[in-house]
Design a protein around this motif. Structure first.
Motif, PDB file in Angstrom:
ATOM      1  N   LEU A  68      30.691  54.504  17.769  1.00 50.51           N
ATOM      2  CA  LEU A  68      31.401  53.425  17.079  1.00 50.51           C
ATOM      3  C   LEU A  68      31.942  52.358  18.035  1.00 50.51           C
ATOM      4  O   LEU A  68      31.795  51.155  17.766  1.00 50.51           O
ATOM      5  CB  LEU A  68      32.532  54.002  16.225  1.00 50.51           C
ATOM      6  CG  LEU A  68      32.084  54.755  14.965  1.00 50.51           C
ATOM      7  CD1 LEU A  68      33.281  55.409  14.278  1.00 50.51           C
ATOM      8  CD2 LEU A  68      31.369  53.805  14.006  1.00 50.51           C
ATOM      9  N   PRO A  69      32.570  52.743  19.177  1.00 51.66           N
ATOM     10  CA  PRO A  69      33.057  51.706  20.100  1.00 51.66           C
ATOM     11  C   PRO A  69      31.938  50.815  20.641  1.00 51.66           C
ATOM     12  O   PRO A  69      32.145  49.628  20.867  1.00 51.66           O
ATOM     13  CB  PRO A  69      33.706  52.519  21.230  1.00 51.66           C
ATOM     14  CG  PRO A  69      34.083  53.822  20.598  1.00 51.66           C
ATOM     15  CD  PRO A  69      32.981  54.090  19.620  1.00 51.66           C
TER      16      PRO A  69
ATOM     17  N   LEU B  35      29.223  49.994  19.001  1.00 52.71           N
ATOM     18  CA  LEU B  35      28.891  49.068  17.913  1.00 52.71           C
ATOM     19  C   LEU B  35      29.925  47.955  17.833  1.00 52.71           C
ATOM     20  O   LEU B  35      29.585  46.773  17.700  1.00 52.71           O
ATOM     21  CB  LEU B  35      28.830  49.826  16.583  1.00 52.71           C
ATOM     22  CG  LEU B  35      27.572  50.658  16.317  1.00 52.71           C
ATOM     23  CD1 LEU B  35      27.801  51.577  15.124  1.00 52.71           C
ATOM     24  CD2 LEU B  35      26.366  49.754  16.071  1.00 52.71           C
ATOM     25  N   GLU B  36      31.191  48.338  17.937  1.00 47.69           N
ATOM     26  CA  GLU B  36      32.278  47.346  17.831  1.00 47.69           C
ATOM     27  C   GLU B  36      32.237  46.353  18.979  1.00 47.69           C
ATOM     28  O   GLU B  36      32.565  45.173  18.804  1.00 47.69           O
ATOM     29  CB  GLU B  36      33.615  48.076  17.805  1.00 47.69           C
ATOM     30  CG  GLU B  36      33.819  48.917  16.541  1.00 47.69           C
ATOM     31  CD  GLU B  36      35.017  49.843  16.643  1.00 47.69           C
ATOM     32  OE1 GLU B  36      35.649  49.879  17.730  1.00 47.69           O
ATOM     33  OE2 GLU B  36      35.316  50.537  15.659  1.00 47.69           O
ATOM     34  N   ASP B  37      31.828  46.809  20.156  1.00 45.36           N
ATOM     35  CA  ASP B  37      31.781  45.926  21.328  1.00 45.36           C
ATOM     36  C   ASP B  37      30.466  45.177  21.457  1.00 45.36           C
ATOM     37  O   ASP B  37      30.284  44.383  22.387  1.00 45.36           O
ATOM     38  CB  ASP B  37      32.017  46.735  22.611  1.00 45.36           C
ATOM     39  CG  ASP B  37      33.431  47.297  22.683  1.00 45.36           C
ATOM     40  OD1 ASP B  37      34.309  46.778  21.966  1.00 45.36           O
ATOM     41  OD2 ASP B  37      33.655  48.251  23.452  1.00 45.36           O
TER      42      ASP B  37
END
Length: 284
Positions: A8-9, A11-13
């Motif tokens: 998830l991190p 994807l977020e970044d």
């Protein structure tokens, strides 16, 4: 599909744009196919130490350098901080090895970086563009087995010339492409000069390859490529273009008791490592 929390991190970044599908799950990590722009890559998510089937055995950790003396003391004491630092070192070992081995001419996936315990790297593909199969999943002709063995042996030599031993090499850690084999899974790589188990691990790696590929090309069986490679390395005469015969000269010098005891200990360690390798293979 449900996105693993470790991804998830990324994807977020914006490091990855989508998680396409799971690729495979092994003893120390789960690998996913991810999309980065128009390109498909791999994301290797390392499992927590308590979940791994492959433990960070002392035989693999010996000789690894810590960033500083505080980190080394903490790792030796197995404190909470030390365990966290040991995990970081375990993850970093693979990406560092990939960069070094690629520079040495060894066929390994191209790394793109390590991000919070997730290694982004090249997706190795077959001629159709699908994920390349493992060597252990394929039937081979004698000619294909001989060619594959020669290429892998050359890469083992290049690795050792670069100061490294894979430590867990087998038909399950090799992908086969149209251009030949590619070596994967390197978190347990050891320093050939600083690790007392390097010789036993090197000889086991080479033996594993010979035993498997010897099923298709019987002439590979019973060859002493591992001892020959180490003998040349110890003598300082091993180089990437060394011509190997699979034979070693018998040592006729009188036995030294201390040397004999060390050989016995090395044989004991090799037996333990072989058993650990069989148990790990059974978990795949």
């Amino acid at each position: 599909m449900k996105v693993p929390p470790q991804l998830l991190p990324l994807l977020e970044d914006g490091l990855i744009d989508a998680v396409v599908r799971p690729l495979r799950s092994g003893k120390e990590a789960a690998v996913f196919v991810v999309r980065c722009g128009e390109e498909l890559r791999c994301a290797k998510v390392y499992k927590d130490a308590q979940q791994r089937g492959f433990r960070q055995a002392v035989a693999y950790q010996e000789g690894r350098k810590a960033r500083n003396s505080r980190q080394m003391r903490a790792m030796e004491k197995r404190s909470r901080y030390g365990r966290r630092e040991a995990e970081t070192a375990w993850h970093s070992a693979e990406v560092d090895a990939l960069y070094r081995l690629a520079a040495a001419g060894v066929r390994v996936p191209q790394p793109y970086g390590l991000f919070d315990g997730v290694l982004l790297m090249e997706l190795i593909t077959d001629p159709a563009g699908d994920a390349a199969p493992r060597l252990g999943d394929l039937p081979l002709t004698a000619e294909e087995a001989l060619d594959c063995h020669a290429r892998l042996l050359a890469d083992v030599v290049r690795m050792l010339c670069a100061g490294m031993v894979h430590g867990d090499l087998s038909e399950f850690n090799v992908l086969l492409t149209a251009d030949g084999p590619v070596i994967i899974d390197l978190p347990q790589v050891v320093d050939a000069t600083a690790n007392n188990s390097a010789r036993a691990l090197l000889e086991r790696d080479v033996s594993n390859l010979g035993e498997y590929l010897g099923r298709f090309a019987p002439q590979l069986q019973g060859r002493a490529y591992g001892p020959e490679i180490w003998q040349l390395y110890a003598a300082g005469t091993l180089h990437p273009d060394s011509v190997l015969t699979g034979h070693v000269e018998a040592d006729t010098t009188p036995a030294n008791v201390g040397d004999v005891m060390r050989e016995i200990e090395a044989a004991r360690l090799e037996a333990e490592l072989r058993q650990a390798g069989r148990e790990a293979a059974a978990q795949r």
